[in-house]
Write an enzyme that holds these catalytic residues in place. Structure first.
Site, PDB file in Angstrom:
ATOM      1  N   PRO A 368      58.798  36.226   3.763  1.00 40.62           N
ATOM      2  CA  PRO A 368      58.902  36.586   4.745  1.00 40.62           C
ATOM      3  C   PRO A 368      57.927  37.249   5.792  1.00 40.62           C
ATOM      4  O   PRO A 368      56.935  38.036   4.332  1.00 40.62           O
ATOM      5  CB  PRO A 368      60.048  37.180   5.061  1.00 40.62           C
ATOM      6  N   GLY A 370      56.198  41.286   6.980  1.00 46.22           N
ATOM      7  CA  GLY A 370      57.410  42.458   6.744  1.00 46.22           C
ATOM      8  C   GLY A 370      57.455  42.919   5.192  1.00 46.22           C
ATOM      9  O   GLY A 370      57.668  44.115   5.149  1.00 46.22           O
ATOM     10  N   GLY A 372      54.533  42.764   3.393  1.00 42.43           N
ATOM     11  CA  GLY A 372      53.460  43.629   2.345  1.00 42.43           C
ATOM     12  C   GLY A 372      52.066  42.818   2.504  1.00 42.43           C
ATOM     13  O   GLY A 372      51.737  43.337   1.355  1.00 42.43           O
ATOM     14  N   SER A 690      70.415  22.341   1.773  1.00 37.47           N
ATOM     15  CA  SER A 690      71.566  23.278   0.934  1.00 37.47           C
ATOM     16  C   SER A 690      73.571  23.124   1.396  1.00 37.47           C
ATOM     17  O   SER A 690      73.433  24.731   1.161  1.00 37.47           O
ATOM     18  CB  SER A 690      70.493  24.162   0.420  1.00 37.47           C
ATOM     19  N   LYS A 733      68.595  33.804  -0.774  1.00 35.12           N
ATOM     20  CA  LYS A 733      69.892  33.266  -0.624  1.00 35.12           C
ATOM     21  C   LYS A 733      70.573  34.881  -0.650  1.00 35.12           C
ATOM     22  O   LYS A 733      72.272  35.296  -0.381  1.00 35.12           O
ATOM     23  CB  LYS A 733      69.981  31.675  -0.685  1.00 35.12           C
TER      24      LYS A 733
END
Length: 839
Positions: A368, A370, A372, A690, A733
């Protein structure tokens, strides 16, 4: 609207006695009164009409055709008003055509056509023009004359004598008819309109409008001609001065610049280390350049090509660092966590230290925003001692961006891969291909297909750029790509890369990153490096919980920067000597009202409301599933920005409930009396699959009117028989559930192997239940007073508490239990009878 045979109330006409005249249809020309014009006549009917006129009083009606291309016009193809003219001269030509000189006399209206096969014969009625002298008409005449004078000055095709003739005309009707003849650019329809306007004053007004429009166009044309002329004069002047300069240089005995440039290129070719193919190509191009004119366009193309080939770092490499301890220290200094990526880099350095020649690996960091990814590539370059180059692929849709254009195109250049290598000046950099999942394709080709050769270790030793048309070795380059989601990367491209998943950070990791990296960096950027500023850990936790909702730390750094900027404003007012301490209760003063709740779970157990877990390109998130039951006829409504897979999961969940209706205490025809509405409130795309067990739990809760535990979250897909299927993205999750304050998570048993990826702190803080059947999910999630009364006595599901494996009511076999506080090893699971197998 042109004149027709009906009477025009705006243009009163005084009819004279009608008489019969032959008609000459005209193409693309209108004859006005007082106008003398030569005509070439070739149509048989028209020649017969001229002969008829010559045999009588030489008068003929001249009327225009509505369409010039009509060869055999009918009465409907001819305008109703024309001009009665007199034949001055008629001359027969050798080719059978007739040249006739006619003079317009007066306007006339066609009343009717007289039947005649040989030529057009029509009954005409002359139109008498009524002129009423007035001051307004006199002013209009003068305005038209002055405007025509300006028109003549701009239009050089009109003779000056014409202007003198017009200036002497005082009669309004004749003035209009005389001027309109000389306006060559006016369209046929506009001329016919003026011919049909019998009021001289109105005729002058219309003519005045047309002349003004033409004058504006002529003035613009004059400006354009003047500008082009100045540009041509400037170009000719520069050419003349350049020629003079070259002549002066030759007279002074200076060396020719072109020869000097050729000599410089020859020296570069001798000293530059090129491939065998590149050396031969450059020498061949230089030979062609010597035979060309220096100022020719082709010479410029060849010169640029040689510059590009000589400017590339064919065998120029930067010195690499093989010290594993130093590299590990650098990676730990720059980034917190990311253990898997750091291990992979250190493995590469270890092999490189032993082999010394290793094909550059192709790593793909997926995670995702942000977390790094981009900054990690910079740290890898620093740790390995290589130079760093970054190429953003977001929005790239042209294959030529990767491979370049061929030299046959004007302004052709190499692709961005070759351009970046020339810019960095080394052939072994860390090359970051950022946002590789954001590429797209169109009619110009697919850049992802062009990257196959770049990223394939078996092929990139001979990468061929269209502009260079030479094999260039990219095997020493360490390619690193980044992406938010694998779904945007084509499968053939994924096959060339080593995928490394980067998950989101836990609260503890975010806190450490903020203390070690974000706060010091923002203090330096906002000029607070020398200021005694302290942001407490509780304040940072408040920012993490109430002002950010993300998997990475980008928004967290933005909020910390906002606090530092407000402190900087106070420092400017009060001075640097004062200490500043930001506590948790002071955060709203700096950042305003909290943006998010600290926990996503509800305040009480509710019927039909279940906490689900989802994985998006921005990390994991909790997902509430609401179900309500209303009177109806068995309709199932599913809403909430769902993809097709989610809708099919809802249908499967309802089919499972119907198959277990007696066990759940539902009537046989329960669905025929109600409608079931399934809704996911948050407006984010949900593509599953899911959430099957989540929807089944909410449906069962709503139909049975039994609440769902608010501290329970679940994930898993359901089959028609109630089996719980494995899912992906478990780590993300679980982190989302941890952030939301969930204490119990239900996951498929087949996902047990993925638990070793979960951070220890998350495992210790949660109870994890591994299930195989949806009956086990309902037993755990619903608030039953006595679940055994519904489902019977079953073997308890496997679960983890505090990071240790626990089976309620059964002894853990030897070797099953894991060490406290550690991720459990993957071991054979005890046999659990599938609920519902015996009914």
């Amino acid at each position: 609207m042109f004149f027709n045979k009906s009477e025009d109330p705006k243009n009163p006409v005084t009819p004279k006695k009608a008489h019969v005249l032959p008609l000459l249809p005209l193409r693309d020309i209108i004859v006005f009164p007082h106008m003398v014009v030569p005509l070439f006549v070739g149509r048989e009917k028209s020649i017969n009409a001229l002969e008829e006129a010559m045999s009588h009083d030489k008068e003929i009606l001249l009327a225009a055709q509505k369409r010039a291309k009509t060869n055999d016009p009918t009465a409907e193809d001819i305008f109703a008003m024309g001009t009665v003219g007199t034949i001055i001269q008629l001359l027969r030509l050798p080719d059978g055509t007739v040249k006739v000189l006619v003079e317009g006399k007066r306007r006339a209206v066609i009343k009717r056509f007289v039947p005649n096969e040989e030529f057009f014969l029509c009954e005409v009625e002359a139109v008498e023009e009524v002129i009423q002298a007035s001051v307004e008409l006199e002013a209009l005449v003068r305005s038209v004359q002055s405007t025509f004078e300006l028109y003549v000055k701009l239009n050089k095709r009109i003779a000056p004598e014409t202007l003198m003739t017009v200036q002497t005309i005082e009669e309004a009707a004749r003035l209009a008819d005389t001027i309109v003849v000389h306006l060559s650019s006016i369209k046929l329809n506009d001329r016919q309109e003026i011919l049909e306007t019998t009021d001289p004053a109105r005729r002058l007004e219309r003519l005045f409008e047309l002349m003004n429009a033409e004058i504006e166009i002529l003035q613009v044309e004059k400006k354009i001609r003047s500008r082009v002329k100045k540009q041509m004069e400037k170009t000719q002047k520069e050419y003349y001065l350049n020629e003079q300069m070259q002549a002066i240089q030759k007279e002074l005995g200076e060396r020719d610049e072109f020869k000097t440039e050729i000599q410089e290129l020859e020296e570069k070719i001798k000293t530059k280390k090129l491939s065998k193919e590149g050396s031969g190509r450059v020498k061949k191009e230089l030979k062609k350049l010597k035979m060309m004119q220096p100022m020719s366009a082709e010479a410029t193309v060849v010169r640029n090509y040689i510059d590009w080939v000589l400017g590339l770092p064919w065998y120029d490499v930067s010195e690499e660092n093989y010290d594993l301890e130093a590299a590990e220290k650098i990676l730990d200094e720059d980034h917190y966590g990311l253990k898997k990526v750091k291990e992979r880099i250190l493995e590469y350095l270890a092999v490189q230290a032993l082999v010394r020649k290793l094909r550059g690996p192709v790593l793909c960091l997926v995670g995702p925003p942000g977390v790094g990814k981009t900054s990690l590539a910079r740290s890898i370059a620093r740790a390995t001692g290589r130079k760093f180059v970054r190429l953003s692929l977001g929005g790239v849709r042209d294959e030529a961006e990767i491979r370049g254009h061929r030299r046959t195109y004007i302004g052709a250049l190499p692709g961005r891969i070759i351009q970046s290598l020339r810019k960095v000046g080394a052939n072994n950099p860390v090359f970051l291909l950022d946002e590789i999942d954001k590429m797209s394709s169109d009619f110009r080709g697919d850049p992802a297909a062009a990257l196959l050769e770049v990223l394939d270790p078996e092929q990139n030793a001979g990468f061929n750029d269209h502009y260079l048309d030479l094999d260039y070795d990219l095997s020493d380059v360490m390619f690193i790509t980044t992406a938010n989601s694998l779904s945007g990367i084509p499968l053939p491209l994924q096959d060339r890369m080593e995928i490394i998943q980067l998950s989101g950070y836990t609260e503890f990791e975010k806190l450490n990153i903020a203390v070690k990296y974000l706060v010091p960096r923002q203090k330096e950027e906002t000029g607070l490096k020398d200021v005694n500023l302290e942001i407490t850990e509780n304040a940072l936790r408040t920012v993490i919980h109430h002002y950010t909702k993300e998997s990475g730390v980008r928004s967290l750094e933005r909020e910390i920067g906002s606090v530092c900027r407000k402190v900087a404003r106070e420092v400017v007012k009060s001075g640097k000597d004062k200490p500043y301490r930001i506590a948790a209760k002071a955060i709203p003063k700096y950042l305003g009202v909290p943006k998010f709740r600290s926990s996503m779970i509800g305040e009480k157990d509710e019927i039909g409301l279940t906490n689900g877990l989802a994985y998006t390109t921005y990390g994991g998130t909790t997902l509430e599933c609401e179900v309500t039951v209303v009177p109806g006829k068995g309709k199932i409504v599913i809403t909430g920005l769902l993809e097709k897979g989610m809708q099919e999961s809802a249908q499967a969940a309802m089919s499972y409930i119907r198959s277990r209706q007696r066990l759940l205490g539902l009537e046989d025809d329960f669905l025929s009396k109600v409608d079931v509405h399934v809704h996911f409130p948050e407006f984010v795309p949900k593509d599953g699959p899911s959430a099957g067990v989540t929807m089944a739990t909410s449906m069962a809760s709503a139909l049975m009117k039994v609440p769902v535990h608010r501290t329970v979250a679940m994930t898993g897909e359901i089959t028609l028989r109630g089996r719980v299927m494995p899912i992906g993205g478990l780590k993300e999750k679980m982190l989302a559930a941890h952030r939301a304050g969930i204490t119990t998570v239900i996951i498929p048993k087949e996902n047990r192997k993925d638990l070793r990826e979960i951070p220890r702190r998350v495992l210790n803080a949660m109870r994890i239940v591994l299930v195989e059947h949806t009956d086990e999910v309902l037993r755990e999630a619903l608030c039953f007073s006595d679940p055994d009364a519904i489902f019977g006595r079953r073997t308890p599901p496997m679960e983890y508490r505090g990071g240790q494996l626990v089976v309620r009511g059964a002894t853990v076999p030897e070797g099953e239990a894991s060490e406290p506080g550690t991720t459990p090893a993957v071991v054979p699971a005890p046999t659990v009878e599938a609920p519902g197998a015996q009914q």
